[in-house]
Design a protein around this motif. Structure first.
Motif, mmCIF file in Angstrom:
data_model
loop_
_atom_site.group_PDB
_atom_site.id
_atom_site.type_symbol
_atom_site.label_atom_id
_atom_site.label_comp_id
_atom_site.label_asym_id
_atom_site.label_seq_id
_atom_site.Cartn_x
_atom_site.Cartn_y
_atom_site.Cartn_z
ATOM 1 N N SER A 1 -19.819 20.576 -17.884
ATOM 2 C CA SER A 1 -18.971 19.865 -18.829
ATOM 3 C C SER A 1 -19.080 20.548 -20.188
ATOM 4 O O SER A 1 -20.092 21.170 -20.494
ATOM 5 C CB SER A 1 -19.435 18.406 -18.923
ATOM 6 O OG SER A 1 -18.687 17.713 -19.887
ATOM 7 N N THR A 2 -18.043 20.410 -21.001
ATOM 8 C CA THR A 2 -18.063 20.970 -22.355
ATOM 9 C C THR A 2 -17.791 19.902 -23.400
ATOM 10 O O THR A 2 -17.439 20.210 -24.526
ATOM 11 C CB THR A 2 -17.008 22.093 -22.490
ATOM 12 O OG1 THR A 2 -15.734 21.554 -22.159
ATOM 13 C CG2 THR A 2 -17.338 23.270 -21.601
ATOM 14 N N THR A 3 -17.965 18.659 -23.045
ATOM 15 C CA THR A 3 -17.640 17.559 -23.949
ATOM 16 C C THR A 3 -18.519 17.548 -25.198
ATOM 17 O O THR A 3 -19.651 18.028 -25.169
ATOM 18 C CB THR A 3 -17.770 16.202 -23.222
ATOM 19 O OG1 THR A 3 -17.367 15.172 -24.116
ATOM 20 C CG2 THR A 3 -19.192 15.944 -22.764
ATOM 21 N N ALA B 1 -21.345 21.778 -26.400
ATOM 22 C CA ALA B 1 -22.467 22.168 -25.548
ATOM 23 C C ALA B 1 -21.945 22.470 -24.153
ATOM 24 O O ALA B 1 -20.915 21.955 -23.740
ATOM 25 C CB ALA B 1 -23.505 21.053 -25.477
ATOM 26 N N LEU B 2 -22.676 23.306 -23.469
ATOM 27 C CA LEU B 2 -22.456 23.501 -22.039
ATOM 28 C C LEU B 2 -23.424 22.540 -21.356
ATOM 29 O O LEU B 2 -24.632 22.739 -21.396
ATOM 30 C CB LEU B 2 -22.784 24.929 -21.627
ATOM 31 C CG LEU B 2 -21.683 25.942 -21.760
ATOM 32 C CD1 LEU B 2 -22.221 27.346 -21.552
ATOM 33 C CD2 LEU B 2 -20.581 25.659 -20.767
ATOM 34 N N GLN B 3 -22.902 21.484 -20.795
ATOM 35 C CA GLN B 3 -23.734 20.483 -20.148
ATOM 36 C C GLN B 3 -23.673 20.704 -18.646
ATOM 37 O O GLN B 3 -22.585 20.781 -18.070
ATOM 38 C CB GLN B 3 -23.247 19.075 -20.474
ATOM 39 C CG GLN B 3 -23.307 18.748 -21.940
ATOM 40 C CD GLN B 3 -22.776 17.350 -22.224
ATOM 41 O OE1 GLN B 3 -22.422 16.593 -21.334
ATOM 42 N NE2 GLN B 3 -22.721 17.013 -23.495
ATOM 43 N N PRO C 1 -17.062 11.647 -20.545
ATOM 44 C CA PRO C 1 -16.297 11.798 -19.298
ATOM 45 C C PRO C 1 -17.134 11.828 -18.019
ATOM 46 O O PRO C 1 -16.582 11.662 -16.938
ATOM 47 C CB PRO C 1 -15.579 13.137 -19.499
ATOM 48 C CG PRO C 1 -16.478 13.902 -20.403
ATOM 49 C CD PRO C 1 -17.090 12.878 -21.324
ATOM 50 N N ASP C 2 -18.434 12.029 -18.119
ATOM 51 C CA ASP C 2 -19.262 12.216 -16.927
ATOM 52 C C ASP C 2 -20.173 11.018 -16.640
ATOM 53 O O ASP C 2 -21.210 11.151 -16.005
ATOM 54 C CB ASP C 2 -20.099 13.490 -17.084
ATOM 55 C CG ASP C 2 -19.215 14.702 -17.313
ATOM 56 O OD1 ASP C 2 -18.168 14.813 -16.647
ATOM 57 O OD2 ASP C 2 -19.556 15.534 -18.175
ATOM 58 N N ARG C 3 -19.765 9.863 -17.085
ATOM 59 C CA ARG C 3 -20.557 8.641 -16.941
ATOM 60 C C ARG C 3 -20.914 8.326 -15.475
ATOM 61 O O ARG C 3 -21.991 7.842 -15.179
ATOM 62 C CB ARG C 3 -19.763 7.495 -17.548
ATOM 63 C CG ARG C 3 -20.539 6.353 -18.039
ATOM 64 C CD ARG C 3 -19.604 5.368 -18.751
ATOM 65 N NE ARG C 3 -19.467 5.590 -20.166
ATOM 66 C CZ ARG C 3 -20.396 5.333 -21.057
ATOM 67 N NH1 ARG C 3 -21.546 4.887 -20.680
ATOM 68 N NH2 ARG C 3 -20.180 5.531 -22.332
ATOM 69 N N ALA C 4 -20.018 8.590 -14.556
ATOM 70 C CA ALA C 4 -20.224 8.250 -13.140
ATOM 71 C C ALA C 4 -21.430 8.972 -12.540
ATOM 72 O O ALA C 4 -22.070 8.453 -11.613
ATOM 73 C CB ALA C 4 -18.973 8.570 -12.333
ATOM 74 N N PRO D 1 -14.243 22.682 -16.837
ATOM 75 C CA PRO D 1 -13.097 21.827 -17.135
ATOM 76 C C PRO D 1 -12.417 22.215 -18.444
ATOM 77 O O PRO D 1 -13.028 22.832 -19.316
ATOM 78 C CB PRO D 1 -13.704 20.427 -17.213
ATOM 79 C CG PRO D 1 -15.137 20.639 -17.486
ATOM 80 C CD PRO D 1 -15.507 21.976 -16.917
ATOM 81 N N LYS D 2 -11.166 21.823 -18.568
ATOM 82 C CA LYS D 2 -10.375 22.159 -19.746
ATOM 83 C C LYS D 2 -11.050 21.637 -21.014
ATOM 84 O O LYS D 2 -11.567 20.527 -21.041
ATOM 85 C CB LYS D 2 -8.965 21.574 -19.631
ATOM 86 C CG LYS D 2 -8.051 22.031 -20.739
ATOM 87 C CD LYS D 2 -6.634 21.609 -20.510
ATOM 88 C CE LYS D 2 -5.776 22.186 -21.632
ATOM 89 N NZ LYS D 2 -4.379 21.888 -21.441
#
Length: 178
Positions: free
Chosen positions: A150-152, A136-138, A162-165, A128-129
């Motif tokens: 994810s990169t958050t 981190a690379l999650q 952003p990945d709570r779901a 993702p953008k």
């Protein structure tokens, strides 16, 4: 003779300028720790993202440990992908019920047999953008052998994560055919 030296100088100058411009065009890279979240009842014995290894993850575990380092370009661009490879143990608690003494020859034999049930997986997923900062690379291991990257910079306890779901997903007894 002067014209020959001048021509050599022009050629060397042009080659030098091309080399400098090629070096400047090279993409600057960022390193980022690799961490994972396992949202399944299987164990993730090992995994990697674009070749950078991550920690092993028990069933419904993750986030606690990071392994260094994955690499991403400083500037995100459309179409960026990550190759995630992992080994899964679908029955990670089986050995707790074995009668054999742990690490005995009999137990080792059972473990060798148990490992035959491990499976290897590979997925190519979108990255993702992100802005110029990657914390981190999650990797999120989801039911039915799905993964997301994810990169958050946020952790799951942060309200803007952003990945709570993914943490609310339930495993199904059957997975749809892909």
């Amino acid at each position: 003779m002067k014209q020959g030296l001048l021509a050599v100088g022009v050629v060397l100058g042009t080659v030098g300028a091309l080399m400098i411009s090629a070096c400047q065009a090279r993409q600057e890279m960022l390193s980022a720790p690799v961490t994972g979240y396992n949202h399944t009842s299987a164990a993730i014995n090992r995994f990697s993202v674009n070749g950078a290894g991550g920690p092993n993850l028990g069933a419904h575990e993750g986030g606690g440990s990071e392994v260094c380092c994955g690499v991403l370009p400083r500037r995100w661009h459309s179409g960026m992908k990550a190759i995630v490879e992992w080994q899964k143990d679908p029955d990670p608690y089986a050995y707790s019920e074995w009668k054999e003494k742990p690490f005995s020859d009999a137990w080792s034999g059972r473990m060798k047999e148990h490992k035959q049930g491990y499976s290897l997986h590979r997925a190519v997923v979108d990255i993702p953008k992100y802005e110029e900062k990657v914390c981190a690379l999650q990797v999120h291991f989801l039911p039915c052998d799905q993964v997301r990257v994810s990169t958050t910079c946020y952790t799951p306890s942060h309200p803007d994560y952003p990945d709570r779901a993914y943490f609310q997903m339930k495993e199904s007894a059957t997975c749809p055919a892909l």
